[in-house]
Design a protein around this motif. Structure first.
Motif, PDB file in Angstrom:
ATOM      1  N   TYR A  36      -4.622   7.411  -0.296  1.00  0.00           N
ATOM      2  CA  TYR A  36      -4.295   6.055   0.131  1.00  0.00           C
ATOM      3  C   TYR A  36      -4.656   5.096  -0.992  1.00  0.00           C
ATOM      4  CZ  TYR A  36      -4.408   1.567   2.461  1.00  0.00           C
ATOM      5  OH  TYR A  36      -4.176   0.259   2.795  1.00  0.00           O
ATOM      6  N   SER A  37      -3.751   4.193  -1.310  1.00  0.00           N
ATOM      7  CA  SER A  37      -4.008   3.136  -2.290  1.00  0.00           C
ATOM      8  C   SER A  37      -3.463   1.834  -1.736  1.00  0.00           C
ATOM      9  CB  SER A  37      -3.297   3.412  -3.619  1.00  0.00           C
ATOM     10  OG  SER A  37      -3.820   4.522  -4.274  1.00  0.00           O
ATOM     11  N   GLU A  38      -4.082   0.739  -2.134  1.00  0.00           N
ATOM     12  CA  GLU A  38      -3.516  -0.560  -1.769  1.00  0.00           C
ATOM     13  C   GLU A  38      -3.600  -1.488  -2.964  1.00  0.00           C
ATOM     14  OE1 GLU A  38      -6.807  -2.971   0.751  1.00  0.00           O
ATOM     15  OE2 GLU A  38      -5.910  -1.285   1.804  1.00  0.00           O
ATOM     16  N   TRP A  39      -2.635  -2.418  -3.013  1.00  0.00           N
ATOM     17  CA  TRP A  39      -2.561  -3.370  -4.109  1.00  0.00           C
ATOM     18  C   TRP A  39      -2.610  -4.802  -3.592  1.00  0.00           C
ATOM     19  CZ3 TRP A  39      -0.185   1.303  -3.992  1.00  0.00           C
ATOM     20  CH2 TRP A  39      -0.509   2.177  -5.029  1.00  0.00           C
ATOM     21  N   HIS A  40      -1.616  -5.211  -2.847  1.00  0.00           N
ATOM     22  CA  HIS A  40      -1.549  -6.595  -2.377  1.00  0.00           C
ATOM     23  C   HIS A  40      -1.530  -6.653  -0.859  1.00  0.00           C
ATOM     24  CE1 HIS A  40      -1.020  -8.014  -6.416  1.00  0.00           C
ATOM     25  NE2 HIS A  40       0.033  -7.250  -6.586  1.00  0.00           N
ATOM     26  N   ARG A  41      -2.437  -5.980  -0.247  1.00  0.00           N
ATOM     27  CA  ARG A  41      -2.513  -6.000   1.212  1.00  0.00           C
ATOM     28  C   ARG A  41      -3.263  -7.249   1.629  1.00  0.00           C
ATOM     29  NH1 ARG A  41      -4.479  -1.085   5.115  1.00  0.00           N
ATOM     30  NH2 ARG A  41      -4.051  -2.153   7.070  1.00  0.00           N
ATOM     31  N   LYS A  42      -2.613  -8.091   2.395  1.00  0.00           N
ATOM     32  CA  LYS A  42      -3.208  -9.377   2.761  1.00  0.00           C
ATOM     33  C   LYS A  42      -4.089  -9.296   3.994  1.00  0.00           C
ATOM     34  CE  LYS A  42       0.684 -11.807   0.798  1.00  0.00           C
ATOM     35  NZ  LYS A  42       1.893 -12.527   1.079  1.00  0.00           N
ATOM     36  N   LYS A  43      -3.801  -8.374   4.894  1.00  0.00           N
ATOM     37  CA  LYS A  43      -4.536  -8.303   6.158  1.00  0.00           C
ATOM     38  C   LYS A  43      -4.997  -6.869   6.400  1.00  0.00           C
ATOM     39  CE  LYS A  43      -4.007  -9.208  11.087  1.00  0.00           C
ATOM     40  NZ  LYS A  43      -3.609  -8.141  11.942  1.00  0.00           N
ATOM     41  N   GLN A  44      -6.259  -6.702   6.709  1.00  0.00           N
ATOM     42  CA  GLN A  44      -6.788  -5.386   7.040  1.00  0.00           C
ATOM     43  C   GLN A  44      -6.565  -5.106   8.520  1.00  0.00           C
ATOM     44  OE1 GLN A  44      -7.900  -3.231   4.713  1.00  0.00           O
ATOM     45  NE2 GLN A  44      -7.342  -4.821   3.257  1.00  0.00           N
ATOM     46  N   ASP A 104      -1.499   4.400 -10.163  1.00  0.00           N
ATOM     47  CA  ASP A 104      -1.692   2.961 -10.272  1.00  0.00           C
ATOM     48  C   ASP A 104      -0.856   2.386 -11.412  1.00  0.00           C
ATOM     49  OD1 ASP A 104      -3.242   0.547  -9.354  1.00  0.00           O
ATOM     50  OD2 ASP A 104      -3.850   0.593 -11.467  1.00  0.00           O
ATOM     51  N   SER A 105      -0.850   3.040 -12.554  1.00  0.00           N
ATOM     52  CA  SER A 105      -0.051   2.577 -13.694  1.00  0.00           C
ATOM     53  C   SER A 105       1.433   2.579 -13.361  1.00  0.00           C
ATOM     54  CB  SER A 105      -0.290   3.458 -14.920  1.00  0.00           C
ATOM     55  OG  SER A 105      -1.615   3.354 -15.343  1.00  0.00           O
ATOM     56  N   VAL A 154       4.685   7.316   1.921  1.00  0.00           N
ATOM     57  CA  VAL A 154       4.974   6.089   2.665  1.00  0.00           C
ATOM     58  C   VAL A 154       4.497   4.905   1.836  1.00  0.00           C
ATOM     59  CG1 VAL A 154       4.567   4.826   4.804  1.00  0.00           C
ATOM     60  CG2 VAL A 154       4.564   7.332   4.814  1.00  0.00           C
ATOM     61  N   MET A 155       5.406   3.968   1.589  1.00  0.00           N
ATOM     62  CA  MET A 155       5.037   2.770   0.841  1.00  0.00           C
ATOM     63  C   MET A 155       5.448   1.533   1.630  1.00  0.00           C
ATOM     64  SD  MET A 155       6.187   1.456  -2.956  1.00  0.00           S
ATOM     65  CE  MET A 155       5.431   2.815  -3.840  1.00  0.00           C
ATOM     66  N   ASN A 156       4.515   0.605   1.769  1.00  0.00           N
ATOM     67  CA  ASN A 156       4.807  -0.682   2.397  1.00  0.00           C
ATOM     68  C   ASN A 156       4.996  -1.720   1.298  1.00  0.00           C
ATOM     69  OD1 ASN A 156       4.632  -0.068   5.220  1.00  0.00           O
ATOM     70  ND2 ASN A 156       2.437   0.201   4.916  1.00  0.00           N
ATOM     71  N   THR A 157       6.118  -2.457   1.391  1.00  0.00           N
ATOM     72  CA  THR A 157       6.427  -3.496   0.416  1.00  0.00           C
ATOM     73  C   THR A 157       6.785  -4.774   1.155  1.00  0.00           C
ATOM     74  OG1 THR A 157       8.802  -3.032   0.365  1.00  0.00           O
ATOM     75  CG2 THR A 157       7.403  -1.755  -1.152  1.00  0.00           C
ATOM     76  N   ASN A 205       0.824  -1.207   0.000  1.00  0.00           N
ATOM     77  CA  ASN A 205       0.000   0.000   0.000  1.00  0.00           C
ATOM     78  C   ASN A 205       0.856   1.254   0.000  1.00  0.00           C
ATOM     79  OD1 ASN A 205       0.877  -0.070   2.667  1.00  0.00           O
ATOM     80  ND2 ASN A 205      -1.120  -0.512   3.505  1.00  0.00           N
ATOM     81  N   LEU A 206       0.195   2.406  -0.167  1.00  0.00           N
ATOM     82  CA  LEU A 206       0.870   3.694  -0.240  1.00  0.00           C
ATOM     83  C   LEU A 206       0.017   4.757   0.439  1.00  0.00           C
ATOM     84  CD1 LEU A 206       3.154   5.303  -2.406  1.00  0.00           C
ATOM     85  CD2 LEU A 206       0.937   6.305  -2.814  1.00  0.00           C
TER      86      LEU A 206
END
Length: 145
Positions: free
Chosen positions: A18-26, A131-132, A83-86, A5-6
């Motif tokens: 706020y955006s999320e792509w592959h967030r596994k847990k809320q 997103d792109s 902030v980006m979580n990877t 996410n970002l």
């Protein structure tokens, strides 16, 4: 490797995007509460790092990691925080975060008279270009699982 996410925050802690792509847990809490917790954690970590560092840190806090993810941090001179979580396999991405700020946020939001500053970004063009861009990164995996 992947992007979870970002977040984009202004200098006052308002979550601008706020955006999320592959967030596994809320988080299990409302998004507004999550934004406040994230900003508070960033504020605390920055303060801790600046006080505890044995050297004068020019760049300050750039990233931290847990056993599950890595948080990357970029702060602009105007106080915008990206902030980006990877996942853990992603190396330093300061240039990516700078690009998101300078080429996307500044060009598509700050310079757009229809986008009020200090409020949540409503620009669909910004959202789609962000997103792109994220999906084009070499460490973005479409099949993250």
């Amino acid at each position: 490797m992947t992007v979870h996410n970002l977040y984009l925050f202004d200098r006052n802690g308002v979550c601008l995007h706020y955006s999320e792509w592959h967030r596994k847990k809320q988080a299990g809490i409302p998004k507004e509460e999550e934004f406040k917790l994230m900003y508070g954690m960033l504020f605390s970590i920055r303060s801790f790092v600046s006080k505890m560092s044995p050297l004068d840190m020019k760049d300050g806090f750039l990233a931290f990691q847990t056993s599950r993810y890595k948080l990357h941090y970029y702060e602009t001179p105007t106080g915008i925080k990206v902030v980006m979580n990877t996942d853990l396999g992603v190396g330093p991405i300061r240039d990516v975060l700078h690009h998101i700020y300078s080429a996307l946020y500044v060009e598509l939001v700050v310079k757009n008279p229809l986008c009020p500053l200090g409020q949540t970004v409503q620009s669909e063009l910004f959202r789609s270009r962000l997103d792109s861009y994220i999906r084009s990164l070499p460490f973005f995996s479409a099949r993250a699982g």
